[in-house]
Design a protein around this motif. Structure first.
Motif, PDB file in Angstrom:
ATOM      1  N   LEU B 275       0.838  -1.199   0.000  1.00  0.00           N
ATOM      2  CA  LEU B 275       0.000   0.000   0.000  1.00  0.00           C
ATOM      3  C   LEU B 275       0.869   1.243   0.000  1.00  0.00           C
ATOM      4  O   LEU B 275       0.598   2.226  -0.693  1.00  0.00           O
ATOM      5  CB  LEU B 275      -0.877   0.019   1.257  1.00  0.00           C
ATOM      6  CG  LEU B 275      -2.285  -0.516   1.125  1.00  0.00           C
ATOM      7  CD1 LEU B 275      -3.003  -0.411   2.455  1.00  0.00           C
ATOM      8  CD2 LEU B 275      -3.043   0.264   0.064  1.00  0.00           C
ATOM      9  N   LEU B 276       1.940   1.183   0.798  1.00  0.00           N
ATOM     10  CA  LEU B 276       2.834   2.320   0.955  1.00  0.00           C
ATOM     11  C   LEU B 276       3.546   2.618  -0.363  1.00  0.00           C
ATOM     12  O   LEU B 276       3.659   3.769  -0.780  1.00  0.00           O
ATOM     13  CB  LEU B 276       3.849   2.012   2.057  1.00  0.00           C
ATOM     14  CG  LEU B 276       4.428   3.192   2.821  1.00  0.00           C
ATOM     15  CD1 LEU B 276       3.327   3.995   3.478  1.00  0.00           C
ATOM     16  CD2 LEU B 276       5.408   2.709   3.874  1.00  0.00           C
ATOM     17  N   ILE B 277       4.013   1.546  -1.031  1.00  0.00           N
ATOM     18  CA  ILE B 277       4.677   1.727  -2.325  1.00  0.00           C
ATOM     19  C   ILE B 277       3.687   2.286  -3.341  1.00  0.00           C
ATOM     20  O   ILE B 277       4.003   3.186  -4.105  1.00  0.00           O
ATOM     21  CB  ILE B 277       5.293   0.396  -2.822  1.00  0.00           C
ATOM     22  CG1 ILE B 277       6.483   0.018  -1.943  1.00  0.00           C
ATOM     23  CG2 ILE B 277       5.748   0.508  -4.274  1.00  0.00           C
ATOM     24  CD1 ILE B 277       7.255  -1.195  -2.415  1.00  0.00           C
ATOM     25  N   TRP B 279       1.095   4.077  -2.699  1.00  0.00           N
ATOM     26  CA  TRP B 279       0.889   5.483  -2.397  1.00  0.00           C
ATOM     27  C   TRP B 279       2.059   6.311  -2.910  1.00  0.00           C
ATOM     28  O   TRP B 279       1.880   7.335  -3.554  1.00  0.00           O
ATOM     29  CB  TRP B 279       0.726   5.689  -0.886  1.00  0.00           C
ATOM     30  CG  TRP B 279       0.989   7.113  -0.507  1.00  0.00           C
ATOM     31  CD1 TRP B 279       0.184   8.193  -0.744  1.00  0.00           C
ATOM     32  CD2 TRP B 279       2.181   7.635   0.104  1.00  0.00           C
ATOM     33  NE1 TRP B 279       0.794   9.343  -0.314  1.00  0.00           N
ATOM     34  CE2 TRP B 279       2.013   9.033   0.213  1.00  0.00           C
ATOM     35  CE3 TRP B 279       3.356   7.057   0.573  1.00  0.00           C
ATOM     36  CZ2 TRP B 279       2.985   9.850   0.771  1.00  0.00           C
ATOM     37  CZ3 TRP B 279       4.318   7.874   1.128  1.00  0.00           C
ATOM     38  CH2 TRP B 279       4.130   9.250   1.225  1.00  0.00           C
ATOM     39  N   LEU B 281       3.940   5.787  -5.259  1.00  0.00           N
ATOM     40  CA  LEU B 281       3.990   5.853  -6.716  1.00  0.00           C
ATOM     41  C   LEU B 281       2.869   6.683  -7.305  1.00  0.00           C
ATOM     42  O   LEU B 281       3.005   7.225  -8.394  1.00  0.00           O
ATOM     43  CB  LEU B 281       3.950   4.443  -7.308  1.00  0.00           C
ATOM     44  CG  LEU B 281       5.212   3.611  -7.119  1.00  0.00           C
ATOM     45  CD1 LEU B 281       4.987   2.204  -7.620  1.00  0.00           C
ATOM     46  CD2 LEU B 281       6.382   4.256  -7.822  1.00  0.00           C
ATOM     47  N   ARG B 283       1.270   9.330  -5.761  1.00  0.00           N
ATOM     48  CA  ARG B 283       1.214  10.752  -5.443  1.00  0.00           C
ATOM     49  C   ARG B 283       2.014  11.547  -6.489  1.00  0.00           C
ATOM     50  O   ARG B 283       2.959  11.035  -7.082  1.00  0.00           O
ATOM     51  CB  ARG B 283       1.723  11.006  -4.028  1.00  0.00           C
ATOM     52  CG  ARG B 283       3.211  11.006  -3.857  1.00  0.00           C
ATOM     53  CD  ARG B 283       3.551  11.561  -2.468  1.00  0.00           C
ATOM     54  NE  ARG B 283       4.967  11.465  -2.202  1.00  0.00           N
ATOM     55  CZ  ARG B 283       5.851  12.356  -2.642  1.00  0.00           C
ATOM     56  NH1 ARG B 283       5.454  13.369  -3.377  1.00  0.00           N
ATOM     57  NH2 ARG B 283       7.128  12.216  -2.352  1.00  0.00           N
ATOM     58  N   ASP B 284       1.611  12.798  -6.684  1.00  0.00           N
ATOM     59  CA  ASP B 284       2.239  13.600  -7.734  1.00  0.00           C
ATOM     60  C   ASP B 284       3.708  13.836  -7.442  1.00  0.00           C
ATOM     61  O   ASP B 284       4.097  14.115  -6.314  1.00  0.00           O
ATOM     62  CB  ASP B 284       1.518  14.945  -7.863  1.00  0.00           C
ATOM     63  CG  ASP B 284       0.198  14.788  -8.584  1.00  0.00           C
ATOM     64  OD1 ASP B 284       0.064  13.806  -9.339  1.00  0.00           O
ATOM     65  OD2 ASP B 284      -0.691  15.627  -8.374  1.00  0.00           O
ATOM     66  N   LEU B 285       4.500  13.734  -8.485  1.00  0.00           N
ATOM     67  CA  LEU B 285       5.929  13.987  -8.360  1.00  0.00           C
ATOM     68  C   LEU B 285       6.151  15.497  -8.447  1.00  0.00           C
ATOM     69  O   LEU B 285       5.554  16.167  -9.279  1.00  0.00           O
ATOM     70  CB  LEU B 285       6.658  13.290  -9.513  1.00  0.00           C
ATOM     71  CG  LEU B 285       8.089  12.859  -9.246  1.00  0.00           C
ATOM     72  CD1 LEU B 285       8.107  11.754  -8.208  1.00  0.00           C
ATOM     73  CD2 LEU B 285       8.716  12.384 -10.533  1.00  0.00           C
ATOM     74  N   LYS B 310      12.304   6.055  -4.185  1.00  0.00           N
ATOM     75  CA  LYS B 310      10.984   5.575  -3.764  1.00  0.00           C
ATOM     76  C   LYS B 310      11.087   4.526  -2.658  1.00  0.00           C
ATOM     77  O   LYS B 310      10.275   4.487  -1.742  1.00  0.00           O
ATOM     78  CB  LYS B 310      10.217   5.003  -4.971  1.00  0.00           C
ATOM     79  CG  LYS B 310       9.671   6.074  -5.895  1.00  0.00           C
ATOM     80  CD  LYS B 310       8.666   6.963  -5.175  1.00  0.00           C
ATOM     81  CE  LYS B 310       8.209   8.135  -6.030  1.00  0.00           C
ATOM     82  NZ  LYS B 310       7.349   9.074  -5.303  1.00  0.00           N
ATOM     83  N   GLU B 313      11.751   6.306   0.448  1.00  0.00           N
ATOM     84  CA  GLU B 313      10.540   6.993   0.889  1.00  0.00           C
ATOM     85  C   GLU B 313       9.599   6.046   1.636  1.00  0.00           C
ATOM     86  O   GLU B 313       8.959   6.423   2.605  1.00  0.00           O
ATOM     87  CB  GLU B 313       9.828   7.600  -0.322  1.00  0.00           C
ATOM     88  CG  GLU B 313       8.713   8.549   0.039  1.00  0.00           C
ATOM     89  CD  GLU B 313       8.129   9.216  -1.194  1.00  0.00           C
ATOM     90  OE1 GLU B 313       7.843  10.408  -1.131  1.00  0.00           O
ATOM     91  OE2 GLU B 313       7.958   8.542  -2.231  1.00  0.00           O
ATOM     92  N   THR B 314       9.529   4.811   1.173  1.00  0.00           N
ATOM     93  CA  THR B 314       8.621   3.861   1.824  1.00  0.00           C
ATOM     94  C   THR B 314       9.277   3.185   3.028  1.00  0.00           C
ATOM     95  O   THR B 314       8.665   2.349   3.666  1.00  0.00           O
ATOM     96  CB  THR B 314       8.179   2.761   0.836  1.00  0.00           C
ATOM     97  OG1 THR B 314       9.355   2.109   0.354  1.00  0.00           O
ATOM     98  CG2 THR B 314       7.413   3.325  -0.322  1.00  0.00           C
TER      99      THR B 314
END
Lengths: 355, 355
Positions: B275-277, B279, B281, B283-285, B310, B313-314
């Motif tokens: 789910l985290l990955i 999310w 991926l 969300r806007d860059l 990424k 980030e996760t």
């Protein structure tokens, strides 16, 4: 709607992440790291954006953990209330040394959920026996849930105090203390839980010695049999005051010992991981390694390709992690250049909408 | 030399890695991307070698796991022999329902190490009490060690059988079955352990019902109290045959339930991670993301830089993982080009020796 539900705990994160966007938008021009200035460019990355972007994430994580900490405590409260009520209602189907009705019910509930199971109080009827089965399984699950999340969070908070206590303020400022705690996380979490455990063992032994009339060896033996959840039941808490103390002490000390073993395993795993990375870095690089690491097939292995390759080699990340993120990359790479640049951000949303 | 000691379990790996080195093929000429004075370097990438290097690692890992599996079983054997001998020697300091001397000693040892602690046999003297304390702590550690390594390894092997049973051979060949098992590892490991657990509960209940003379409810209740290590002790194994059965059944079933909860947690964590990955991926860059992800400061985010960013980030990889590997990269990057090319492999060993 269904997927919205799934992402519920992540929603707050999205809001905060968009926050970053407003804070900095202009890409600063920096020197390309040709030649010998590679180290300085790395520092630059850390100081400027790396720190900020890496700081925001733990903050968000900790906010979420605080939320789930509350939830875990709520589950505990519900479990204990329901358990106590049930065992109070079937108190006539429980035999053994009795003191106060409600106190015995909550004591039996805690002794069951932690799997200590002294046997000083035992169910003697079908209903109470099945209730005990239900509560021991759900209790185990709940304690496990607590161990994996909340306990770790609490210990992490406490750990900073320990690190502060170890390093005098003269040498280390608050920032250094935080850094020291961060870089040796597993070690300090282990030391913190060890300290806490020793305090709990001492307190328990003294209590049993003073208030339950056990001799010193028996008191220590009972403490060991309890925190390990062994609970032979030859020595247990038989007085009203003892059971009141036991409710809190058993809950905390059994969780504490389990967490202790978890940290021991974590420390071991971390050391192994470090050794494995060390090995992966010291062995000779071959032409086939270079080829395998070259993700974008440009015949050159960049620093990030090297990181991905080595972390995959050590088992830290898997092929699946990589392919999932690669999929996301392809969706973001609107101009199909094989790289992400600011031009990919500029393109109209309608083009991006297809992901 | 000291560092050689550290790497002891990894030695076999190093040997295999150097094997690859000999297979390294002639390198073709190609211009250095940053055009500096280093001996011009070319890379000839061979499919054969690339495949080999990526295949060899899991094989080595599994070889090492098999080794540690043997070691874990050896520890278990040592623990049980020493424990049984000790408790046999102090058998007169243990009171309760007795059957055969040696059998009781090993039964008491297993009931203690798994923290079931029925209390049908209890130490009644200082020496035996302290022995019980020593064995419950070491037993807990040993079971934890087993859980983290060997049990997982065994379940992984069994899991393939389950996947095979679920998918008929007509649809899936052996390779597809392996792939299916690989990509849904957590799910199939969970299903495997659940199946095993149900079998163990059934076998235990039937045994207690038939051979220990308990009624059905009591038998089931005793099974639940045992596998959860609750062990009130109001119902336990009192016959010689029962205790012989119990030695094996308790050991396997308590480990099985603990492993069940571990897999449940793993399944939960994996779903969260996904789910985290997802999310991360979706969300806007932002421009600041691009800057932070750009590890080599070339104003372009390559696919591997995106992966590193990424996964960081996760929370899958940490800043520390990255900096350790970056350090290794710098050592390997002999010509300081900021990238690894075949020219870095060509340079004399003396230049590399400084790491």
């Amino acid at each position: 709607m269904a997927s919205d539900d799934d992402k519920e705990p992540l929603l707050s994160v999205s809001v905060d992440a968009s926050h970053q966007f407003n804070e900095k938008n202009a890409l600063k021009r920096r020197r390309c790291p040709h030649g010998n200035d590679a180290p300085s460019s790395k520092i630059n990355f850390h100081d400027k954006n790396g720190l900020e972007s890496s700081l925001s994430h733990p903050d968000l994580i900790s906010a979420r953990e605080q939320l789930s900490l509350k939830r875990v405590f709520m589950y505990f409260a519900i479990y204990l209330s329901v358990g106590t009520s049930c065992f109070y209602l079937v108190r006539h189907q429980i035999e053994g040394k009795k003191t106060n009705g409600v106190l015995d019910a909550i004591y039996f509930c805690v002794v069951t959920m932690t799997t200590v199971g002294y046997g000083d109080l035992v169910p003697n009827n079908t209903l109470s026996k099945l209730l005990a089965c239900v509560f021991v399984f759900s209790g185990m699950g709940l304690v496990g849930f607590f161990l994996s999340k909340a306990a770790d969070y609490i210990v992490e908070k406490e750990e900073i105090l320990l690190v502060k206590a170890i390093f005098t303020r003269e040498k280390f400022g608050p920032t250094e203390v935080l850094k020291e705690a961060e870089s040796n996380k597993a070690k300090y979490k282990f030391l913190t839980i060890l300290t806490l455990l020793l305090v709990l063992v001492t307190v328990g032994t003294i209590f049993l010695y003073r208030f339950e009339g056990l001799d010193f060896i028996d008191a220590f033996y009972c403490v060991c049999a309890t925190i390990t959840t062994l609970g032979y039941g030859d020595e247990s808490f038989s007085t009203e005051g003892g059971r009141l103390f036991a409710v809190f002490w058993i809950l905390i000390s059994t969780i504490c010992l389990a967490q202790f073993f978890l940290y021991l395993a974590e420390l071991y795993t971390e050391n192994r991981q470090r050794l494995l990375i060390k090995w992966a870095l010291t062995r000779d690089l071959t032409a086939s390694d270079l080829e395998a690491a070259d993700l974008d097939n440009d015949k050159v292995v960049s620093v990030s390709e090297f990181i991905v390759y080595k972390l995959k080699e050590t088992g830290k990340i898997t092929e699946e992690d990589i392919s999932v993120v690669m999929e996301g990359f392809k969706n973001l790479d609107v101009d199909h250049s094989g790289t992400l640049t600011s031009s990919d951000l500029m393109l109209p949303e309608s083009t991006q909408a297809q992901n």
